[in-house]
Design a protein around this motif. Sequence first.
Motif, PDB file in Angstrom:
ATOM      1  N   UNK A 115      48.971  27.176  70.082  1.00 26.33           N
ATOM      2  CA  UNK A 115      47.531  26.957  70.203  1.00 26.33           C
ATOM      3  C   UNK A 115      46.761  28.244  69.887  1.00 26.33           C
ATOM      4  N   UNK A 116      47.199  29.365  70.430  1.00 29.21           N
ATOM      5  CA  UNK A 116      46.512  30.641  70.174  1.00 29.21           C
ATOM      6  C   UNK A 116      46.606  31.031  68.707  1.00 29.21           C
ATOM      7  N   UNK A 119      46.856  28.952  66.155  1.00 31.14           N
ATOM      8  CA  UNK A 119      45.961  28.079  65.406  1.00 31.14           C
ATOM      9  C   UNK A 119      44.516  28.531  65.544  1.00 31.14           C
ATOM     10  N   UNK A 120      44.135  28.932  66.739  1.00 29.66           N
ATOM     11  CA  UNK A 120      42.781  29.432  66.977  1.00 29.66           C
ATOM     12  C   UNK A 120      42.511  30.683  66.160  1.00 29.66           C
ATOM     13  N   UNK A 121      43.413  31.636  66.256  1.00 22.11           N
ATOM     14  CA  UNK A 121      43.214  32.925  65.580  1.00 22.11           C
ATOM     15  C   UNK A 121      43.195  32.763  64.057  1.00 22.11           C
ATOM     16  N   UNK A 122      44.113  32.000  63.526  1.00 21.85           N
ATOM     17  CA  UNK A 122      44.217  31.861  62.077  1.00 21.85           C
ATOM     18  C   UNK A 122      43.133  30.980  61.483  1.00 21.85           C
ATOM     19  N   UNK A 123      42.499  30.167  62.321  1.00 22.74           N
ATOM     20  CA  UNK A 123      41.412  29.300  61.846  1.00 22.74           C
ATOM     21  C   UNK A 123      40.042  29.882  62.123  1.00 22.74           C
ATOM     22  N   UNK A 124      40.009  30.923  62.966  1.00 20.03           N
ATOM     23  CA  UNK A 124      38.754  31.583  63.361  1.00 20.03           C
ATOM     24  C   UNK A 124      37.816  30.670  64.144  1.00 20.03           C
ATOM     25  N   UNK A 125      38.381  29.674  64.814  1.00 18.33           N
ATOM     26  CA  UNK A 125      37.564  28.820  65.667  1.00 18.33           C
ATOM     27  C   UNK A 125      37.413  29.442  67.054  1.00 18.33           C
ATOM     28  N   UNK A 126      36.378  29.027  67.766  1.00 23.39           N
ATOM     29  CA  UNK A 126      36.165  29.548  69.113  1.00 23.39           C
ATOM     30  C   UNK A 126      37.151  28.919  70.074  1.00 23.39           C
ATOM     31  N   UNK A 127      37.531  29.693  71.088  1.00 25.68           N
ATOM     32  CA  UNK A 127      38.478  29.200  72.082  1.00 25.68           C
ATOM     33  C   UNK A 127      37.784  28.219  73.008  1.00 25.68           C
ATOM     34  N   UNK A 128      38.570  27.210  73.461  1.00 27.24           N
ATOM     35  CA  UNK A 128      37.976  26.236  74.384  1.00 27.24           C
ATOM     36  C   UNK A 128      37.930  26.785  75.802  1.00 27.24           C
ATOM     37  N   UNK A 135      50.105  21.234  71.669  1.00 31.13           N
ATOM     38  CA  UNK A 135      49.316  22.352  71.140  1.00 31.13           C
ATOM     39  C   UNK A 135      48.254  21.841  70.169  1.00 31.13           C
ATOM     40  N   UNK A 136      48.616  20.888  69.314  1.00 31.64           N
ATOM     41  CA  UNK A 136      47.662  20.330  68.360  1.00 31.64           C
ATOM     42  C   UNK A 136      46.559  19.548  69.060  1.00 31.64           C
TER      43      UNK A 136
END
Length: 379
Positions: A367-368, A370-379, A313-314
């Motif tokens: 993974x989801x 980490x994406x949501x809590x970091x506000x980064x765009x999904x790959x 996931x990381x």
Amino acid sequence: MEENRQLIEFTCVEAQQPIGSMYVGVMDHDDLEYISFADVRRLELGVDNREVEDYIGIQRELNSKRENEIGKYVNLVDATFPNSIIIAISSEYAEYDSDSNKMTIQYKDDVAKVLDGQHRIAGLRHFKKAGSKFQVIVTIYIDMELEDQAIVFSTINKEQKNVSNSLVADLFAFARSRSPQKTAHNIARALNSKDGSPFYHKIKILGTARRKDLETITQDTFVKNLIKYISKDPQSDRDFYKRNEKSGKRLPLINGSELEKLPLRNLFIEDESDLKIAQLIFNYFHAVQRKWPNAWNELQPSIILNRSTGFIALMRFFKPAYLSFELTGGIVTKDQFYSIFEGISLQDDDFNKERYVPGSTGQGQLYRDLLELSSLQQD
């Protein structure tokens, strides 16, 4: 054993293939058993001080049960081995005469390395029919490079469940030419052995005698998840470098959407850039270790962060994290990576098997999150 015998001579057919010439013939089983050896990988203490041939043995451990089963089979009235046994031998001990189609091998103990068929050879030691023959088909490679021996081995055995993928990855370290596999393997070994690395003694590297209870990630898992950011076709890349080894020709650099899919590829293509890739992975997981020291460092059966579920996931999250800095071949620092993890509200105790079930389900969920809590765009 025939004490005064010096040579084994038999008819062979030469076959030309992209890897080079090979020779197919028929040998008496006892001759083959006498001249051959299986270079089994050593796992004992002190393995790192051995010669390469000892260290990188490419046969599976001999299974005594399998040997005994074959030993019974070879004495049946209709016993047969229709497939060839594959051996590699130095030209110091073997010579092929293309005019007469004769192969001559010195009658010496352990001069031919078995690439495939060690259990059949071992089973034939139990052949009891006095006065009768058990001949076997052999495929012989002469002066075959260790790298090519590894490729033959992995090609034959890649579908067999009892052959470790980590072993196949490990073999690429001894390739002379560049490849994504070799790069990923070398980085795994470097990060696993470097004191202070977030992966120090965490990767299950074959051929080492570490404390196995400290190792939480397999070499194969590490290599696969790194290679996916370097190449979409590792075998083709390896083939390119092998074909162009003398000319020094390089693969073309990529850009745009292709670079977004393979963010580490240009680093791989550039000269001496493996160190940059290793530094990036070091910095990224150093930030992980800093953010969640207990979940990453401690060995608890219920915690998944430092095991394959968390690692995969990381590594998936690495891409959007790395791309968020919009660098072109640059190094993202430990502090820069940490700035992403710093705002994520997950705590050490959250990385448990109940929340993130081991396997693809837990990997995807982490993974989801980490994406949501970091506000980064999904790959």
